[in-house]
Design a protein around this motif. Structure first.
Motif, short mmCIF file in Angstrom:
data_model
loop_
_atom_site.label_atom_id
_atom_site.label_comp_id
_atom_site.label_asym_id
_atom_site.label_seq_id
_atom_site.Cartn_x
_atom_site.Cartn_y
_atom_site.Cartn_z
N GLN A 180 -5.11 -5.20 7.77
CA GLN A 180 -4.11 -4.85 7.22
C GLN A 180 -3.08 -5.62 8.25
O GLN A 180 -2.96 -5.58 9.71
N ALA A 181 -2.48 -6.19 7.92
CA ALA A 181 -1.22 -6.49 9.02
C ALA A 181 -0.30 -5.67 9.42
O ALA A 181 0.29 -4.60 8.43
N PHE A 182 0.47 -5.85 10.99
CA PHE A 182 1.40 -5.18 11.51
C PHE A 182 2.41 -6.33 11.95
O PHE A 182 2.42 -7.44 11.43
N GLY A 183 3.20 -5.76 12.36
CA GLY A 183 4.30 -6.51 12.81
C GLY A 183 6.09 -5.90 12.30
O GLY A 183 6.05 -5.03 12.74
N ARG A 184 6.77 -7.13 12.52
CA ARG A 184 8.01 -7.31 11.29
C ARG A 184 8.12 -5.86 10.63
O ARG A 184 7.48 -6.16 9.90
N PRO A 185 8.45 -4.76 10.35
CA PRO A 185 8.96 -3.92 9.97
C PRO A 185 9.74 -4.00 8.44
O PRO A 185 10.57 -4.29 8.88
N CYS A 186 9.36 -4.07 7.64
CA CYS A 186 10.55 -4.02 6.15
C CYS A 186 11.48 -2.56 6.76
O CYS A 186 11.20 -1.11 7.12
N LEU A 197 0.66 -3.78 4.15
CA LEU A 197 0.84 -5.31 4.23
C LEU A 197 -0.71 -5.55 4.38
O LEU A 197 -0.97 -5.64 5.45
N TYR A 198 -1.26 -6.84 3.41
CA TYR A 198 -2.70 -7.08 4.12
C TYR A 198 -2.73 -8.01 3.54
O TYR A 198 -2.20 -8.78 2.86
N GLY A 207 -15.06 -25.72 4.41
CA GLY A 207 -14.90 -25.31 6.02
C GLY A 207 -12.99 -24.74 5.55
O GLY A 207 -12.86 -24.33 7.18
N ALA A 208 -12.39 -25.26 5.27
CA ALA A 208 -11.17 -25.04 5.09
C ALA A 208 -10.47 -22.96 4.95
O ALA A 208 -11.93 -22.29 4.71
N GLU A 209 -9.92 -23.07 5.64
CA GLU A 209 -9.30 -21.34 5.31
C GLU A 209 -7.98 -21.15 4.67
O GLU A 209 -6.91 -22.15 4.75
N ILE A 210 -8.30 -19.88 4.19
CA ILE A 210 -6.95 -20.02 3.00
C ILE A 210 -6.61 -17.97 3.09
O ILE A 210 -7.28 -17.98 2.73
N SER A 211 -5.49 -18.21 2.73
CA SER A 211 -5.13 -16.36 2.85
C SER A 211 -4.35 -16.10 1.64
O SER A 211 -3.59 -16.89 1.40
N LEU A 212 -4.06 -15.51 1.31
CA LEU A 212 -3.68 -13.97 0.12
C LEU A 212 -2.93 -13.39 0.89
O LEU A 212 -3.71 -12.27 1.01
N TRP A 213 -1.73 -12.99 0.82
CA TRP A 213 -1.16 -11.84 1.26
C TRP A 213 -0.13 -10.22 0.50
O TRP A 213 -0.09 -10.67 -0.48
N GLU A 214 -1.18 -9.05 0.14
CA GLU A 214 -0.76 -8.05 -0.78
C GLU A 214 0.03 -7.52 -0.15
O GLU A 214 -0.33 -6.58 0.86
N VAL A 215 0.56 -6.88 -0.67
CA VAL A 215 1.95 -5.88 -1.02
C VAL A 215 1.31 -4.70 -1.42
O VAL A 215 1.52 -5.41 -3.01
N GLU A 216 1.41 -3.79 -1.06
CA GLU A 216 1.33 -2.39 -2.36
C GLU A 216 2.08 -1.18 -1.62
O GLU A 216 2.52 -1.31 -0.43
N HIS A 217 2.99 -0.83 -2.98
CA HIS A 217 4.56 0.04 -2.63
C HIS A 217 4.43 1.07 -3.64
O HIS A 217 3.64 0.39 -4.13
N THR A 218 5.66 1.35 -3.32
CA THR A 218 6.32 2.46 -4.25
C THR A 218 7.93 2.20 -4.41
O THR A 218 7.65 3.83 -5.90
N ALA A 219 7.97 1.51 -3.87
CA ALA A 219 8.60 1.11 -4.79
C ALA A 219 9.52 0.67 -6.38
O ALA A 219 9.62 -0.16 -6.57
N THR A 220 9.31 1.98 -6.74
CA THR A 220 8.82 1.55 -8.36
C THR A 220 9.86 2.25 -8.47
O THR A 220 10.18 4.02 -8.28
N PRO A 221 10.74 2.53 -10.23
CA PRO A 221 11.73 3.06 -10.93
C PRO A 221 10.96 5.39 -10.69
O PRO A 221 11.18 6.13 -10.34
N ASP A 222 9.68 4.94 -11.04
CA ASP A 222 8.78 6.34 -11.15
C ASP A 222 8.23 6.73 -10.08
O ASP A 222 7.55 7.49 -9.76
N GLY A 223 7.59 5.85 -9.31
CA GLY A 223 7.28 5.81 -8.01
C GLY A 223 6.05 5.55 -8.18
O GLY A 223 5.31 6.14 -6.82
#
Length: 248
Positions: A180-186, A197-198, A207-223
């Motif tokens: 879970q990522a922390f830091g600058r809040p929204c 944020l994950y 041997g290479a590294e790659i990241s995906l950043w996942e946002v989970e939220h309830t900022a939708t019209p129906d929550g």
């Protein structure tokens, strides 16, 4: 001025060697390979990738010595290095190879060689200063990581997610870690909004590294909960800002 010794034995072959093949070739030519600890050999059995580089070279009056650094990336995300010493005992003789686990052993072996005093008229020293082998940023767990990446991308609902090149690379993922990522809040906007944020970090076969950043939220019209996936942390955090601002 070119270096007066043959490095073809250390140039990558036309068909890239596997980590196992490279190790076998190194141990096969080293006179003291039987002295390597069994633990070291066992750890190298799980190598994912390797790299070899000239570390230093010294030539004088027909005698020479070179040192090479051979580094393997292991499945647990760590790196292991072996040091190779190549030298001749008398001018014009065939080179001999020795291999050591650490640089202290290498220096001790080098000090025993019968190299003559410096002679500027005949000596061509070469020193290549190399940066330390990069260490992976994460502690990876070998798993069905390519499938994890596919499932993560399938549930993402944003149209501006990772492109096809990233998706293709993730097909070679060997291990991954989720944090879970922390830091600058929204800006949270309305109190009922929930954002998480994950970082999904993947270790690839080369041997290479790659990241995906996942946002989970309830900022939708129906929550309801929604998942979005981005290639960079900045893009993910910007998306969180936009979602919060839109419903605030």
């Amino acid at each position: 001025m070119s270096v007066p010794y043959d490095t073809t034995a250390y140039e990558p072959p036309e068909s890239p060697e596997s980590p196992e093949e490279h190790l076998a070739r190194l141990l096969g030519r080293a006179l003291n390979s039987f002295e390597l600890p069994d633990e070291t050999i066992c750890r190298l059995d799980c190598a994912l990738a390797h790299d070899s580089s000239l570390h230093s070279a010294h030539h004088s009056a027909g005698l020479h010595r070179e040192t090479y650094r051979h580094t393997w990336l292991l499945a647990d995300g760590s790196a292991l290095t072996l040091w190779e010493l190549v030298h001749n005992t008398v001018p014009g003789s065939e080179p001999q190879h020795e291999v050591y686990v650490d640089e202290e052993e290498l220096r001790a072996a080098t000090a025993r060689l019968p190299m003559p005093p410096d002679a500027p008229d005949f000596e061509l020293p070469v020193m290549v200063i190399l940066s330390p082998a990069p260490q992976p940023r994460h502690s990876y767990v070998p798993d069905d990581s390519a499938d994890h990446a596919r499932r993560l991308l399938r549930r993402a609902e944003n149209p501006d997610g990772p492109g096809p090149e990233t998706v293709e690379l993730l097909g070679t993922a060997f291990a991954h870690q989720i944090t879970q990522a922390f830091g600058r809040p929204c800006r949270a906007g309305r109190a009922r909004l929930c954002f998480s944020l994950y970082e999904h970090a993947f270790l690839l076969r080369d041997g290479a590294e790659i990241s995906l950043w996942e946002v989970e939220h309830t900022a939708t019209p129906d929550g309801r909960h929604m998942c979005e996936v981005y290639s960079t942390e900045d893009a993910a955090r910007d998306a969180m800002e936009r979602r919060a601002a839109h419903l605030s």
